[in-house]
Design a protein around this motif. Structure first.
Motif, PDB file in Angstrom:
ATOM      1  N   SER A 165      -1.410  -5.291   2.993  1.00  0.00           N
ATOM      2  CA  SER A 165      -1.696  -4.873   4.574  1.00  0.00           C
ATOM      3  C   SER A 165      -0.237  -4.236   5.020  1.00  0.00           C
ATOM      4  O   SER A 165       0.119  -4.883   4.522  1.00  0.00           O
ATOM      5  N   LEU A 166       0.139  -3.665   5.721  1.00  0.00           N
ATOM      6  CA  LEU A 166       0.758  -2.644   6.508  1.00  0.00           C
ATOM      7  C   LEU A 166       0.906  -4.112   7.649  1.00  0.00           C
ATOM      8  O   LEU A 166       2.134  -3.738   8.198  1.00  0.00           O
ATOM      9  N   LYS A 167       0.332  -4.572   7.873  1.00  0.00           N
ATOM     10  CA  LYS A 167      -0.009  -5.755   9.411  1.00  0.00           C
ATOM     11  C   LYS A 167       0.901  -6.632   9.096  1.00  0.00           C
ATOM     12  O   LYS A 167       1.644  -7.040   9.641  1.00  0.00           O
ATOM     13  N   LYS A 168       0.430  -7.418   7.769  1.00  0.00           N
ATOM     14  CA  LYS A 168       1.203  -8.712   7.222  1.00  0.00           C
ATOM     15  C   LYS A 168       1.844  -8.069   5.635  1.00  0.00           C
ATOM     16  O   LYS A 168       0.778  -8.348   4.846  1.00  0.00           O
ATOM     17  N   ASP A 169       2.608  -8.844   5.344  1.00  0.00           N
ATOM     18  CA  ASP A 169       3.392  -9.007   4.463  1.00  0.00           C
ATOM     19  C   ASP A 169       2.712  -9.946   3.795  1.00  0.00           C
ATOM     20  O   ASP A 169       2.258 -11.124   3.838  1.00  0.00           O
ATOM     21  N   GLN A 175      -2.765   0.288   2.030  1.00  0.00           N
ATOM     22  CA  GLN A 175      -1.964   1.370   1.369  1.00  0.00           C
ATOM     23  C   GLN A 175      -2.158   0.750   0.219  1.00  0.00           C
ATOM     24  O   GLN A 175      -2.118   0.108  -0.201  1.00  0.00           O
ATOM     25  N   PHE A 176      -2.379   1.961  -0.449  1.00  0.00           N
ATOM     26  CA  PHE A 176      -2.775   1.920  -2.055  1.00  0.00           C
ATOM     27  C   PHE A 176      -1.279   1.411  -3.061  1.00  0.00           C
ATOM     28  O   PHE A 176      -0.796   2.607  -2.978  1.00  0.00           O
ATOM     29  N   VAL A 177      -1.393   0.650  -3.836  1.00  0.00           N
ATOM     30  CA  VAL A 177      -0.291   0.129  -4.378  1.00  0.00           C
ATOM     31  C   VAL A 177      -0.509   0.348  -6.259  1.00  0.00           C
ATOM     32  O   VAL A 177       0.563   1.116  -6.540  1.00  0.00           O
ATOM     33  N   MET A 178      -1.742   0.207  -6.489  1.00  0.00           N
ATOM     34  CA  MET A 178      -1.604   0.643  -8.018  1.00  0.00           C
ATOM     35  C   MET A 178      -3.273   0.011  -8.432  1.00  0.00           C
ATOM     36  O   MET A 178      -3.628  -0.294  -7.951  1.00  0.00           O
ATOM     37  N   GLU A 179      -3.339   0.879  -9.548  1.00  0.00           N
ATOM     38  CA  GLU A 179      -4.871   0.758 -10.865  1.00  0.00           C
ATOM     39  C   GLU A 179      -4.424  -0.575 -11.844  1.00  0.00           C
ATOM     40  O   GLU A 179      -3.482  -0.293 -12.165  1.00  0.00           O
ATOM     41  N   LEU A 180      -5.146  -0.759 -11.857  1.00  0.00           N
ATOM     42  CA  LEU A 180      -4.663  -2.495 -13.412  1.00  0.00           C
ATOM     43  C   LEU A 180      -5.544  -2.845 -13.751  1.00  0.00           C
ATOM     44  O   LEU A 180      -6.824  -3.297 -12.996  1.00  0.00           O
ATOM     45  N   LYS A 181      -5.910  -2.911 -14.823  1.00  0.00           N
ATOM     46  CA  LYS A 181      -6.731  -3.727 -15.979  1.00  0.00           C
ATOM     47  C   LYS A 181      -6.337  -4.501 -15.977  1.00  0.00           C
ATOM     48  O   LYS A 181      -5.760  -5.124 -16.656  1.00  0.00           O
ATOM     49  N   TYR A 227      -2.573  -9.148   0.061  1.00  0.00           N
ATOM     50  CA  TYR A 227      -3.185  -8.075  -0.413  1.00  0.00           C
ATOM     51  C   TYR A 227      -5.094  -8.059  -0.835  1.00  0.00           C
ATOM     52  O   TYR A 227      -4.952  -9.345  -0.778  1.00  0.00           O
ATOM     53  N   LEU A 228      -5.629  -6.711  -1.061  1.00  0.00           N
ATOM     54  CA  LEU A 228      -7.370  -6.494  -1.217  1.00  0.00           C
ATOM     55  C   LEU A 228      -7.348  -6.173  -2.662  1.00  0.00           C
ATOM     56  O   LEU A 228      -6.438  -5.308  -2.742  1.00  0.00           O
ATOM     57  N   TYR A 229      -7.807  -6.918  -3.115  1.00  0.00           N
ATOM     58  CA  TYR A 229      -7.588  -5.997  -4.976  1.00  0.00           C
ATOM     59  C   TYR A 229      -9.778  -5.531  -4.546  1.00  0.00           C
ATOM     60  O   TYR A 229     -10.240  -6.898  -4.476  1.00  0.00           O
ATOM     61  N   LEU A 230     -10.125  -4.334  -5.145  1.00  0.00           N
ATOM     62  CA  LEU A 230     -11.602  -3.703  -5.203  1.00  0.00           C
ATOM     63  C   LEU A 230     -11.793  -3.652  -6.745  1.00  0.00           C
ATOM     64  O   LEU A 230     -11.106  -3.057  -6.972  1.00  0.00           O
ATOM     65  N   GLU A 231     -12.892  -3.041  -6.861  1.00  0.00           N
ATOM     66  CA  GLU A 231     -13.499  -3.610  -7.804  1.00  0.00           C
ATOM     67  C   GLU A 231     -13.551  -1.255  -7.692  1.00  0.00           C
ATOM     68  O   GLU A 231     -13.914  -1.179  -9.113  1.00  0.00           O
ATOM     69  N   ARG A 232     -14.105  -1.451  -7.036  1.00  0.00           N
ATOM     70  CA  ARG A 232     -14.221  -0.292  -6.940  1.00  0.00           C
ATOM     71  C   ARG A 232     -12.861   0.633  -5.917  1.00  0.00           C
ATOM     72  O   ARG A 232     -12.892   0.190  -4.719  1.00  0.00           O
ATOM     73  N   LYS A 233     -12.145   2.026  -6.346  1.00  0.00           N
ATOM     74  CA  LYS A 233     -11.344   2.174  -5.630  1.00  0.00           C
ATOM     75  C   LYS A 233     -11.869   2.976  -4.542  1.00  0.00           C
ATOM     76  O   LYS A 233     -12.823   3.474  -4.035  1.00  0.00           O
TER      77      LYS A 233
END
Length: 90
Positions: free
Chosen positions: A8-12, A39-45, A15-21
């Motif tokens: 989130s660029l609003k609240k430090d 803001q997209f941060v990373m893809e992670l397994k 984070y939001l994790y999604l199953e699908r980009k």
């Protein structure tokens, strides 16, 4: 399990994790709005053996499997008590 992490660029440190980009359709509208811009941060397994800095990986995986998303809240900071030398204010 592959996941995609947004901050989130609003609240430090929110984070939001999604199953699908970029599939924000799984996130309830009010919750999604509360994030503000993302803001997209990373893809992670994710695997049960993987260590995450602030979350239990099994909770994240369960949330993704159940709802398609997981929210990582900012850490709760507890204020330290103010210590005054010799119990006097200067």
């Amino acid at each position: 399990m592959q996941c995609f992490i947004y901050k989130s660029l609003k609240k430090d440190e929110l984070y939001l994790y999604l199953e699908r980009k970029d599939d924000f359709s799984v996130v309830p509208e009010e919750l999604f709005k509360s994030f503000g811009r993302l803001q997209f941060v990373m893809e992670l397994k994710l695997t049960p053996e993987r260590k995450l800095a602030r979350e239990d990986v099994n909770r994240v995986i369960a949330g993704l499997e159940r709802k398609g998303f997981f929210v990582q809240m900012p850490p709760v900071l507890t204020p330290m008590p103010l210590r005054i030398a010799n119990n006097q204010l200067h």
